[in-house]
Design a protein around this motif. Structure first.
Motif, mmCIF file in Angstrom:
data_model
loop_
_atom_site.group_PDB
_atom_site.id
_atom_site.type_symbol
_atom_site.label_atom_id
_atom_site.label_comp_id
_atom_site.label_asym_id
_atom_site.label_seq_id
_atom_site.Cartn_x
_atom_site.Cartn_y
_atom_site.Cartn_z
ATOM 1 N N GLU A 134 0.942 -1.250 -0.100
ATOM 2 C CA GLU A 134 0.023 -0.066 0.144
ATOM 3 C C GLU A 134 0.932 1.278 0.033
ATOM 4 O OE1 GLU A 134 -0.561 -2.734 1.847
ATOM 5 O OE2 GLU A 134 -2.595 -3.063 1.768
ATOM 6 N N VAL A 135 1.881 1.453 0.777
ATOM 7 C CA VAL A 135 2.607 2.711 0.746
ATOM 8 C C VAL A 135 3.290 3.006 -0.567
ATOM 9 C CG1 VAL A 135 2.983 2.638 3.398
ATOM 10 C CG2 VAL A 135 4.868 1.573 1.764
ATOM 11 N N GLY A 136 3.272 1.974 -1.570
ATOM 12 C CA GLY A 136 3.816 2.249 -2.801
ATOM 13 C C GLY A 136 2.435 2.978 -3.579
ATOM 14 N N LEU A 137 1.499 2.913 -3.086
ATOM 15 C CA LEU A 137 0.115 3.431 -3.740
ATOM 16 C C LEU A 137 -0.165 4.721 -2.917
ATOM 17 C CD1 LEU A 137 -1.524 -0.109 -4.035
ATOM 18 C CD2 LEU A 137 -0.684 1.254 -5.930
ATOM 19 N N GLY A 138 0.503 5.129 -1.900
ATOM 20 C CA GLY A 138 0.070 6.341 -1.482
ATOM 21 C C GLY A 138 -0.657 6.263 -0.163
ATOM 22 N N ILE A 139 -1.096 4.895 0.137
ATOM 23 C CA ILE A 139 -2.038 4.973 1.493
ATOM 24 C C ILE A 139 -1.376 3.734 2.310
ATOM 25 C CG2 ILE A 139 -4.019 5.360 -0.040
ATOM 26 C CD1 ILE A 139 -4.488 2.194 -0.284
ATOM 27 N N ILE A 140 -2.096 3.553 3.285
ATOM 28 C CA ILE A 140 -1.454 2.241 4.097
ATOM 29 C C ILE A 140 -2.529 1.009 4.063
ATOM 30 C CG2 ILE A 140 -0.511 3.833 5.686
ATOM 31 C CD1 ILE A 140 -2.816 3.552 7.816
ATOM 32 N N PRO A 141 -1.994 -0.157 4.836
ATOM 33 C CA PRO A 141 -3.030 -1.009 4.795
ATOM 34 C C PRO A 141 -4.260 -0.667 5.709
ATOM 35 C CG PRO A 141 -0.631 -1.974 5.420
ATOM 36 C CD PRO A 141 -0.789 -0.292 5.332
ATOM 37 N N GLY A 142 -5.318 -0.877 5.102
ATOM 38 C CA GLY A 142 -6.523 -0.341 5.406
ATOM 39 C C GLY A 142 -7.647 -1.153 6.093
ATOM 40 N N PHE A 143 -7.548 -2.642 5.591
ATOM 41 C CA PHE A 143 -8.460 -3.665 6.099
ATOM 42 C C PHE A 143 -8.056 -4.476 7.205
ATOM 43 C CE2 PHE A 143 -10.052 -4.420 1.370
ATOM 44 C CZ PHE A 143 -10.908 -3.070 1.486
ATOM 45 N N GLY A 144 -7.483 -3.672 8.361
ATOM 46 C CA GLY A 144 -6.939 -4.170 9.386
ATOM 47 C C GLY A 144 -5.287 -4.555 9.571
ATOM 48 N N GLY A 145 -4.921 -4.419 8.475
ATOM 49 C CA GLY A 145 -3.307 -4.942 8.377
ATOM 50 C C GLY A 145 -2.294 -4.480 8.979
ATOM 51 N N THR A 146 -2.533 -2.957 9.653
ATOM 52 C CA THR A 146 -1.657 -2.483 10.526
ATOM 53 C C THR A 146 -1.849 -3.051 12.080
ATOM 54 O OG1 THR A 146 -3.144 -0.511 10.885
ATOM 55 C CG2 THR A 146 -1.515 -0.137 9.190
ATOM 56 N N GLN A 147 -2.824 -3.692 11.928
ATOM 57 C CA GLN A 147 -3.177 -4.248 13.462
ATOM 58 C C GLN A 147 -2.986 -5.677 13.598
ATOM 59 O OE1 GLN A 147 -3.969 -1.744 15.735
ATOM 60 N NE2 GLN A 147 -3.240 -0.538 13.857
ATOM 61 N N ARG A 148 -3.163 -6.501 12.490
ATOM 62 C CA ARG A 148 -3.089 -7.743 12.532
ATOM 63 C C ARG A 148 -1.838 -8.388 12.033
ATOM 64 N NH1 ARG A 148 -8.564 -7.311 10.626
ATOM 65 N NH2 ARG A 148 -9.838 -8.132 12.354
ATOM 66 N N LEU A 149 -1.348 -7.541 11.202
ATOM 67 C CA LEU A 149 0.322 -8.201 10.868
ATOM 68 C C LEU A 149 1.151 -8.158 12.130
ATOM 69 C CD1 LEU A 149 1.942 -9.301 8.450
ATOM 70 C CD2 LEU A 149 2.651 -7.042 7.946
ATOM 71 N N PRO A 150 1.143 -6.783 12.731
ATOM 72 C CA PRO A 150 2.159 -7.153 13.999
ATOM 73 C C PRO A 150 1.557 -8.156 14.963
ATOM 74 C CG PRO A 150 0.792 -4.874 14.009
ATOM 75 C CD PRO A 150 0.633 -5.471 12.856
ATOM 76 N N ARG A 151 0.186 -8.186 15.209
ATOM 77 C CA ARG A 151 0.000 -9.210 16.056
ATOM 78 C C ARG A 151 0.602 -10.783 15.610
ATOM 79 N NH1 ARG A 151 -3.506 -5.248 17.079
ATOM 80 N NH2 ARG A 151 -4.937 -5.364 18.862
ATOM 81 N N LEU A 152 0.468 -10.983 14.249
ATOM 82 C CA LEU A 152 1.000 -12.315 13.853
ATOM 83 C C LEU A 152 2.616 -12.414 13.780
ATOM 84 C CD1 LEU A 152 -1.350 -13.271 10.743
ATOM 85 C CD2 LEU A 152 -0.837 -14.542 12.956
ATOM 86 N N VAL A 153 3.263 -11.379 13.396
ATOM 87 C CA VAL A 153 4.621 -11.530 12.978
ATOM 88 C C VAL A 153 5.570 -10.667 13.846
ATOM 89 C CG1 VAL A 153 4.269 -11.957 10.844
ATOM 90 C CG2 VAL A 153 4.744 -9.687 11.003
#
Ligand code: COA
Length: 260
Positions: A134-153
């Protein structure tokens, strides 16, 4: 199951198999796909003949992200509403009272990676690719990715993946905890169904409460999490499945649990 434009559905015994079926756009999530997935999962939640779900994609992608062509034209208000729509679907899948296994057959980028992360367990084909571009498109992960990815990895790896927008393969995704198992492409769906059947052979309420304990516990502090665990366990000690499971062990026979 109703008929959907962008999904296909089949049932193998008690395992429902939902396929995102928009291969021309690599199964990208537009509002229609998200709304249809939500409809399908609501039907599955209410259908006693389905005990567990496998979610996969048609063709060479699992889901190659949110639909960039649709998002390109969105205003701030529309963009926010689209994210809320996607987030609600992810929440619906995560809290479904049945196990959902992602069978990641190909690209799981952006919203596709987020969709896989909302599932309980991720199995991947050797050909699967994961990333949050997403940051390559000018946005951030917006379907929960900023929250679920750190919880997983973990926080550092989530920042690495989100800031760099790097795409990683299935083995690397497994090494960092984004994927549980990797299989040859031709074996993936069968292995996912087999895992669903194994889970369905266990005590259904126990599995459902384990899902709740893990999910709720990760959203709270340890003391609250273990308190929830004790309450859930108390409920389970009141069930016929607990008597059957422990009785069967002591009698050296296979347990036969109530279906639901
Ligand atoms: N949104 C909308 N359309 C998408 C899409 C997306 N996220 N991902 C792929 N598509 C479409 C392409 O536009 C193309 O359509 P076209 O045939 O009408 O031109 C079609 O799917 C096939 O994709 P293509 O890019 O030609 O395939 P490829 O094998 O060269 O590349 C990817 C595959 C996945 C690397 C590439 O499609 C890609 O980078 N997609 C976007 C991934 C992304 O950034 N997702 C996050 C969105 S927030």
């Amino acid at each position: 199951m109703k008929s959907y434009n962008t999904l296909s559905y089949e049932q193998q015994g008690a395992v429902g198999i939902v396929k995102v079926n928009r291969p021309d756009a690599l199964n990208a999530l537009n509002a229609e796909v998200i709304t249809e997935l939500s409809g399908a999962f609501a039907e599955i939640a209410a259908d006693d003949s389905v005990g567990a779900v496998v979610l996969t994609g048609e063709g060479r992608a699992f889901v190659a992200g949110a639909d960039i062509a649709a998002m390109q034209k969105m205003s701030a208000v529309e963009g926010r509403a689209f994210m809320v729509l996607g987030q609600a679907l992810m929440q619906q899948i995560e809290t479904l009272p049945k196990v959902v296994i992602a069978a990641v057959n190909g690209f799981a980028l952006g919203g596709g990676c987020e969709l896989a992360m909302a599932c309980d367990i991720r199995l991947a084909s050797e050909k699967a690719k994961f990333g949050q571009p997403e940051v390559g498109l000018g946005i951030i992960p917006g379907f929960g990715g900023t929250q679920r990815l750190p919880r997983l990895v973990g926080k550092g790896m989530a920042k690495y993946l989100i800031f760099s927008a790097e795409t990683i393969g299935a083995e690397e995704a497994k090494a960092i905890g984004l994927v549980e198992k990797v299989y040859p492409p031709e074996a993936l769906l069968e292995e996912a169904v087999k895992l669903a059947e194994t889970i369905l052979s266990k005590a259904p309420l126990a599995v459902s409460l384990a899902k709740g304990a893990i999910n709720n516990g990760l959203n709270t502090d340890l003391a609250t999490g273990v308190a929830f665990e004790a309450e859930a366990q108390g409920v389970l000690f009141s069930t016929a499945d607990q008597k059957e499971g422990m009785g069967a062990f002591l009698e050296k026979r296979a347990a036969a649990f109530a279906k639901k």
